[in-house]
Scaffold this motif. Sequence first.
Motif, PDB file in Angstrom:
ATOM      1  N   ARG A 477      10.076  14.562   1.874  1.00 34.52           N
ATOM      2  CA  ARG A 477      10.964  14.522   3.037  1.00 34.52           C
ATOM      3  C   ARG A 477      10.489  13.407   3.958  1.00 34.52           C
ATOM      4  N   GLY A 478      10.917  12.189   3.681  1.00 31.02           N
ATOM      5  CA  GLY A 478      10.448  11.043   4.439  1.00 31.02           C
ATOM      6  C   GLY A 478      11.213  10.835   5.725  1.00 31.02           C
ATOM      7  N   ALA A 479      10.552  10.209   6.699  1.00 30.58           N
ATOM      8  CA  ALA A 479      11.236   9.860   7.945  1.00 30.58           C
ATOM      9  C   ALA A 479      12.252   8.758   7.716  1.00 30.58           C
ATOM     10  N   SER A 480      12.128   8.034   6.597  1.00 35.74           N
ATOM     11  CA  SER A 480      13.099   7.001   6.233  1.00 35.74           C
ATOM     12  C   SER A 480      14.188   7.547   5.317  1.00 35.74           C
ATOM     13  N   GLY A 481      14.119   8.825   4.995  1.00 35.49           N
ATOM     14  CA  GLY A 481      15.086   9.438   4.090  1.00 35.49           C
ATOM     15  C   GLY A 481      14.385  10.125   2.937  1.00 35.49           C
ATOM     16  N   TRP A 482      15.135  10.876   2.167  1.00 34.56           N
ATOM     17  CA  TRP A 482      14.559  11.526   0.985  1.00 34.56           C
ATOM     18  C   TRP A 482      13.959  10.479   0.047  1.00 34.56           C
ATOM     19  N   ILE A 483      12.767  10.765  -0.437  1.00 35.32           N
ATOM     20  CA  ILE A 483      12.126   9.932  -1.450  1.00 35.32           C
ATOM     21  C   ILE A 483      12.111  10.748  -2.730  1.00 35.32           C
ATOM     22  N   CYS A 484      12.997  10.382  -3.656  1.00 36.13           N
ATOM     23  CA  CYS A 484      13.148  11.088  -4.924  1.00 36.13           C
ATOM     24  C   CYS A 484      12.924  10.059  -6.016  1.00 36.13           C
ATOM     25  N   LEU A 485      11.781  10.134  -6.695  1.00 37.70           N
ATOM     26  CA  LEU A 485      11.382   9.067  -7.608  1.00 37.70           C
ATOM     27  C   LEU A 485      11.838   9.330  -9.036  1.00 37.70           C
ATOM     28  N   THR A 486      12.338   8.289  -9.684  1.00 37.25           N
ATOM     29  CA  THR A 486      12.764   8.354 -11.078  1.00 37.25           C
ATOM     30  C   THR A 486      11.549   8.268 -11.995  1.00 37.25           C
ATOM     31  N   ASN A 487      11.790   8.325 -13.299  1.00 34.41           N
ATOM     32  CA  ASN A 487      10.690   8.184 -14.254  1.00 34.41           C
ATOM     33  C   ASN A 487      10.010   6.825 -14.139  1.00 34.41           C
ATOM     34  N   GLY A 488      10.740   5.838 -13.650  1.00 36.33           N
ATOM     35  CA  GLY A 488      10.159   4.518 -13.451  1.00 36.33           C
ATOM     36  C   GLY A 488       9.486   4.350 -12.106  1.00 36.33           C
ATOM     37  N   GLY A 489       9.463   5.432 -11.300  1.00 34.06           N
ATOM     38  CA  GLY A 489       8.828   5.351  -9.988  1.00 34.06           C
ATOM     39  C   GLY A 489       9.695   4.702  -8.927  1.00 34.06           C
ATOM     40  N   ASN A 490      11.025   4.686  -9.135  1.00 30.47           N
ATOM     41  CA  ASN A 490      11.942   4.056  -8.189  1.00 30.47           C
ATOM     42  C   ASN A 490      12.656   5.108  -7.341  1.00 30.47           C
ATOM     43  N   PRO A 491      12.905   4.824  -6.065  1.00 26.77           N
ATOM     44  CA  PRO A 491      13.598   5.797  -5.217  1.00 26.77           C
ATOM     45  C   PRO A 491      15.077   5.866  -5.586  1.00 26.77           C
ATOM     46  N   TYR A 492      15.557   7.050  -5.902  1.00 26.76           N
ATOM     47  CA  TYR A 492      16.952   7.197  -6.324  1.00 26.76           C
ATOM     48  C   TYR A 492      17.883   7.226  -5.116  1.00 26.76           C
TER      49      TYR A 492
END
Length: 537
Positions: A477-492
């Motif tokens: 739960r980031g202050a910049s928005g949800w941080i939901c990482l893919t298998n490649g480590g990228n924010p979706y």
Amino acid sequence: MWQRILCALLVAGAVTVFFWKVWPVIRAPETCASGVERSGGECIGVNADGYDFGTAEITDVARAIADENARIRDEPHVTVAMVLPLQSDDAATRRQMRSDLQGAYLGQRQANRGKGEPPKIRLVLANPGRGYGQHEKVVTRLLEMADSSEDRLRAATGFNLSLHETRDAIARLTRHRVPVLASRISSDTITNVDSPDGTVKPLFPGLARILPTNHDAADALADFHGGRQDEKTVLVFDKRSGDSYNQSLAKAFSGIEEEGPPGPRAMSFESPGIDRKGGTGNQFTDLAHNICDSAAETVYFAGRSLHLRMFALKLAQTPCKDRHYTVVSGSDAASLRQAMSADDWEQLRGRGGMPKVTVRYAAPAHPDAWRRTLAEWDAKWKARHHRTPTDEDRPAYLTEPRDALRTLEERIEEVRRDGVRLGGRPDLEDSRTILVYDGLVTIGEALHQAQGGASAVPGRERVGQQWALLQSRHRVRGASGWICLTNGGNPYDKPVSVVELDPAPGRNTGGRLKFVGLGWPTGREQPENCVIPGDPR
């Protein structure tokens, strides 16, 4: 005869002693501080004891980080390295360093005190030199720290410039299985590519990012602005080699689909460096005249903030009937306001206070984003349901980041009450503090999930494996928005805050950064609970 032999032996002995004892001392590198040596006129190395690398703007926050390190010294802890250039001749760049380190300290403090669980984070500052030009020495030291049972380096973060040198440093760290969380790079060339079936062949095993790529940012801007007419837009890009931010942003802007007949051909300039003006002012004069003769009203600018400022001012000065231009750029523009003078703001205002040039960009975050967007959401919901919504009615992708931002603001106030000096109150509008804070919080989440069993100190490969698990229920739960990482480590589908320079008088300067709205890379909000779909695009 014997006297000459004896004299020769004494001279030889003296020479031997000199080369064995004295010469190594003379040839030893000059030390700036513990773990930091002078090299090429810079202080290069890794330090955890509050050294400010000769940059007065970061003296206080470097000391605050050292004090937090001392506080958790006797508790189970690991080391995290903050890797970014920490010396500059440019005052605006030095203020940016302070913003980054303020976010790092606040994130360290939140990770260490928020949940109260081990392992704690010991934060070290690693200076790889201007433009990451001396990263080899720093990376070598970080690899030693990763293997050390005393240092236990478990992640590296920072990385605020998308350069070839930055990519090389990250590639070497991840090749040796040191997890990297890049909090401020946006280039599409420093990323792992996700495939629709979820498989990944990582170029950088163990790399995670929390900032949308330039491609995603361009898609989010297109989503926010809606369809623009091709003949009304033009691309201006910096063709300087070695800067993957400029290159990937130009490619991303070129890929935006627009309607109608084609507009002007893309126009290029060549700057001498990230923080160097050179002859770009003359180039911008010619570009402004050419744009004036076209039908373009929107300029996509793929370049660094220093040159963006110069270009916007040159466009504002160019007599071109009474046309108004919108200049659209990427995340590096978040640094723009710190370089604006009172005269600059006055030029953007134009005659009668009506701006001739509006500068908009895809900011990683803005403190007004969640309050403003929730207010708009509430108004639409109330019109349909005839009552004020509760938090249970509101979408979590807005309420949870709002709460995370409140937590950050509480940390800032707590620091003030505790008398901790950070070199000034953090300014959240430029997004740097928010994003670096989120990076440290994300690392803290990965560390807590990775520890498992009885051990409070997880191995570094296990920490890197956690990135892909930080989604859905375990989203950050980031202050910049949800941080939901893919298998490649990228924010979706990480949202971007569309921000513009508002020339209206504001605090501290002649203008402010105004939040305009949210843009979504996929063209829609993140899914409920941030469950990443099978095809991540």
